[in-house]
Design an enzyme around this catalytic site. Structure first.
Site, mmCIF file in Angstrom:
data_model
loop_
_atom_site.group_PDB
_atom_site.id
_atom_site.type_symbol
_atom_site.label_atom_id
_atom_site.label_comp_id
_atom_site.label_asym_id
_atom_site.label_seq_id
_atom_site.Cartn_x
_atom_site.Cartn_y
_atom_site.Cartn_z
ATOM 1 N N ARG A 234 45.040 27.686 37.645
ATOM 2 C CA ARG A 234 45.798 26.626 36.982
ATOM 3 C C ARG A 234 45.815 26.920 35.493
ATOM 4 O O ARG A 234 44.794 27.312 34.916
ATOM 5 C CB ARG A 234 45.177 25.242 37.224
ATOM 6 C CG ARG A 234 45.408 24.668 38.603
ATOM 7 C CD ARG A 234 46.893 24.279 38.847
ATOM 8 N NE ARG A 234 47.110 23.710 40.161
ATOM 9 C CZ ARG A 234 47.433 24.401 41.252
ATOM 10 N NH1 ARG A 234 47.566 25.725 41.190
ATOM 11 N NH2 ARG A 234 47.634 23.784 42.404
ATOM 12 N N GLU A 263 53.375 24.682 31.983
ATOM 13 C CA GLU A 263 54.404 25.324 32.814
ATOM 14 C C GLU A 263 55.395 24.352 33.434
ATOM 15 O O GLU A 263 56.496 24.743 33.810
ATOM 16 C CB GLU A 263 53.741 26.136 33.942
ATOM 17 C CG GLU A 263 53.064 25.281 35.011
ATOM 18 C CD GLU A 263 52.419 26.116 36.121
ATOM 19 O OE1 GLU A 263 51.730 27.096 35.808
ATOM 20 O OE2 GLU A 263 52.620 25.772 37.297
ATOM 21 N N HIS A 295 54.204 31.205 38.427
ATOM 22 C CA HIS A 295 53.432 30.556 39.509
ATOM 23 C C HIS A 295 53.927 31.021 40.888
ATOM 24 O O HIS A 295 54.339 30.204 41.713
ATOM 25 C CB HIS A 295 53.538 29.027 39.368
ATOM 26 C CG HIS A 295 52.373 28.301 39.988
ATOM 27 N ND1 HIS A 295 51.803 27.188 39.411
ATOM 28 C CD2 HIS A 295 51.662 28.522 41.125
ATOM 29 C CE1 HIS A 295 50.813 26.764 40.175
ATOM 30 N NE2 HIS A 295 50.705 27.555 41.223
HETATM 31 P P1 NAD Z 1 38.623 26.565 47.122
HETATM 32 O O1 NAD Z 1 38.462 25.078 47.067
HETATM 33 O O2 NAD Z 1 38.461 27.260 48.417
HETATM 34 O O3 NAD Z 1 37.634 27.259 46.068
HETATM 35 C C1 NAD Z 1 37.430 26.764 44.781
HETATM 36 C C2 NAD Z 1 36.036 27.212 44.335
HETATM 37 O O4 NAD Z 1 35.836 26.777 42.991
HETATM 38 C C3 NAD Z 1 34.892 26.617 45.180
HETATM 39 O O5 NAD Z 1 33.990 27.611 45.577
HETATM 40 C C4 NAD Z 1 34.249 25.603 44.239
HETATM 41 O O6 NAD Z 1 32.855 25.451 44.470
HETATM 42 C C5 NAD Z 1 34.518 26.272 42.891
HETATM 43 N N1 NAD Z 1 34.379 25.335 41.790
HETATM 44 C C6 NAD Z 1 34.553 23.994 41.769
HETATM 45 N N2 NAD Z 1 34.280 23.506 40.546
HETATM 46 C C7 NAD Z 1 33.908 24.563 39.778
HETATM 47 C C8 NAD Z 1 33.485 24.695 38.443
HETATM 48 N N3 NAD Z 1 33.368 23.626 37.642
HETATM 49 N N4 NAD Z 1 33.183 25.935 37.997
HETATM 50 C C9 NAD Z 1 33.263 27.026 38.808
HETATM 51 N N5 NAD Z 1 33.651 26.953 40.096
HETATM 52 C C10 NAD Z 1 33.965 25.742 40.574
HETATM 53 O O7 NAD Z 1 40.059 26.833 46.507
HETATM 54 P P2 NAD Z 1 40.981 28.123 46.706
HETATM 55 O O8 NAD Z 1 41.839 27.946 47.900
HETATM 56 O O9 NAD Z 1 40.136 29.346 46.569
HETATM 57 O O10 NAD Z 1 41.933 28.005 45.418
HETATM 58 C C11 NAD Z 1 41.433 28.143 44.098
HETATM 59 C C12 NAD Z 1 42.489 27.651 43.128
HETATM 60 O O11 NAD Z 1 43.622 28.509 43.164
HETATM 61 C C13 NAD Z 1 43.076 26.279 43.490
HETATM 62 O O12 NAD Z 1 42.299 25.241 42.905
HETATM 63 C C14 NAD Z 1 44.443 26.311 42.908
HETATM 64 O O13 NAD Z 1 44.390 25.714 41.627
HETATM 65 C C15 NAD Z 1 44.769 27.784 42.748
HETATM 66 N N6 NAD Z 1 45.905 28.251 43.552
HETATM 67 C C16 NAD Z 1 46.929 28.910 42.921
HETATM 68 C C17 NAD Z 1 48.015 29.398 43.644
HETATM 69 C C18 NAD Z 1 49.154 30.167 42.983
HETATM 70 O O14 NAD Z 1 50.206 30.368 43.597
HETATM 71 N N7 NAD Z 1 48.993 30.660 41.771
HETATM 72 C C19 NAD Z 1 48.063 29.192 45.029
HETATM 73 C C20 NAD Z 1 46.993 28.539 45.646
HETATM 74 C C21 NAD Z 1 45.922 28.066 44.906
#
Ligand code: NAD
Length: 329
Positions: A234, A263, A295
């Site tokens: 994000r 964005e 994105h």
């Molecule tokens: P997920 O929930 O499986 O994993 C997120 C991880 O972040 C978890 O292990 C959690 O413990 C950790 N976390 C939570 N708070 C934290 C903190 N303060 N510091 C460090 N780590 C922390 O999520 P995911 O499916 O792996 O997705 C991750 C991120 O990717 C999503 O939150 C989303 O914003 C982003 N995303 C982007 C796209 C894109 O097209 N660019 C697509 C999907 C997801």
């Protein structure tokens, strides 16, 4: 007929939703597609619908929720995993919110490596040069990824797949997570340590109050000179002004960004005829060592199919009154 409206629709979204609606649900769902984003002004378009489907750059704040609630929209179905753009606390008791927790961690992880290779090996610049028959290699030097240290912030679904991808390149992997997976063999360190030791830092945590601007002036200071920053998570995880300054100061060696703090007014639209008012993004785009995309890390056939099928499954469960683990509570 179950009446659904979908905001921020692009032709490829419609194609996949229509396919699943037809092939899996025999066109049971009556879906009206809007191009407009779901914001306060467009919320009224949900009149006479049971469900509204929204996406990453819609703004579902208190006022938007009040309008949906007054129109008796019972379900807000986010067709994405992140939900930082929904006031979840305020929605409680007014409108149920569901999401698609995982549609393809591979899509995002593979794209992240694509961005790293592009930026490091200057593939974006080589592509442009060769189109003008400029076959010079000056300025295109990169470095081997083998043996370099990559710091992964957030080791959830995407972070873990990306770690495996990096292992294939024989990189050293360090990770930071607020909730480390103690059953894994991932080497966790504190965030400060990760900043100090990493040649490349990749963000895979959600945007929360605690992670907003996790990459800021101070954390950048503690990083290695020439560090590369990757962000497919994000935009607001990075203080863009601090990032720009550090690139100008040559502290940061490169940034590959699929997301950007501001964005929502730009991405997913053709702004080529517009005078861009955001000087930070304009300056970032002008840098040879910045790669920026709109994105799109999620954009694979598999992910779009999964998004459509899980979203319609979430909606089906809502209409049947079934419990749903994808509900955000
Ligand atoms: P997920 O929930 O499986 O994993 C997120 C991880 O972040 C978890 O292990 C959690 O413990 C950790 N976390 C939570 N708070 C934290 C903190 N303060 N510091 C460090 N780590 C922390 O999520 P995911 O499916 O792996 O997705 C991750 C991120 O990717 C999503 O939150 C989303 O914003 C982003 N995303 C982007 C796209 C894109 O097209 N660019 C697509 C999907 C997801």
């Amino acid at each position: 007929m179950n009446k659904i409206c979908m905001y921020d629709t692009k032709p490829y979204d419609k194609a996949f939703f229509d396919e699943i609606n037809k092939n899996v649900y025999n066109n049971k769902f009556d879906i009206t597609y809007y191009e407009s984003k779901l914001v306060k002004k467009s919320a009224v378009l949900a009149k006479d619908f049971d469900v509204a489907i929204a996406f990453v750059n819609d703004k579902i704040d208190k006022e938007t929720i009040d309008i949906l609630y007054s129109l008796n929209v019972g379900l807000l179905a986010m067709r994405c995993s992140g939900y930082n753009n929904v006031d979840i606390k305020y929605a409680k008791g007014k409108i149920k919110v569901v999401r698609v927790p995982a549609y393809s961690p591979y899509a995002v992880a593979e794209y992240t490596m694509g961005m790293l290779l592009t930026l490091n090996r200057k593939i974006h610049r080589a592509y442009n040069r060769v189109r003008e028959y400029n076959f010079s290699l000056n300025g295109l030097i990169g470095f081997d990824l083998k043996g370099k240290t990559i710091g992964i912030v957030g080791t959830g679904k995407i972070g873990k797949v990306f770690i495996n991808v990096c292992k294939g390149f024989e990189m050293n992997i360090l990770a930071y997570d607020a909730y480390p997976d103690t059953n894994s063999d991932i080497k966790y360190v504190e965030f400060d340590e990760l900043c100090k030791q990493s040649d490349i830092i990749s963000l895979h945590c959600p945007l929360t109050k605690g992670t907003k601007h996790i990459i800021n002036e101070n954390s950048i200071k503690s990083m290695k000179d020439g560090v590369i920053i990757l962000n497919t998570s994000r935009g607001a995880l990075i203080d863009s002004e601090a990032l720009l300054q550090a690139i100008k100061d040559k502290k940061i060696g490169g940034a590959a960004l699929d997301v950007y703090e501001e964005e929502s007014d730009l991405f997913y639209e053709d702004n080529s005829d517009t005078i861009i008012q955001d000087d930070i993004i304009a300056r970032l785009i002008s840098m040879p060592n910045v790669f920026l995309s709109s994105h799109q890390a999620f954009l694979t056939k598999e992910a779009l199919l999964n998004i459509a099928s899980t979203t319609l499954e979430n909606i089906e469960k809502y209409f049947k009154g079934e419990e749903n683990e994808n509900e955000i509570k």
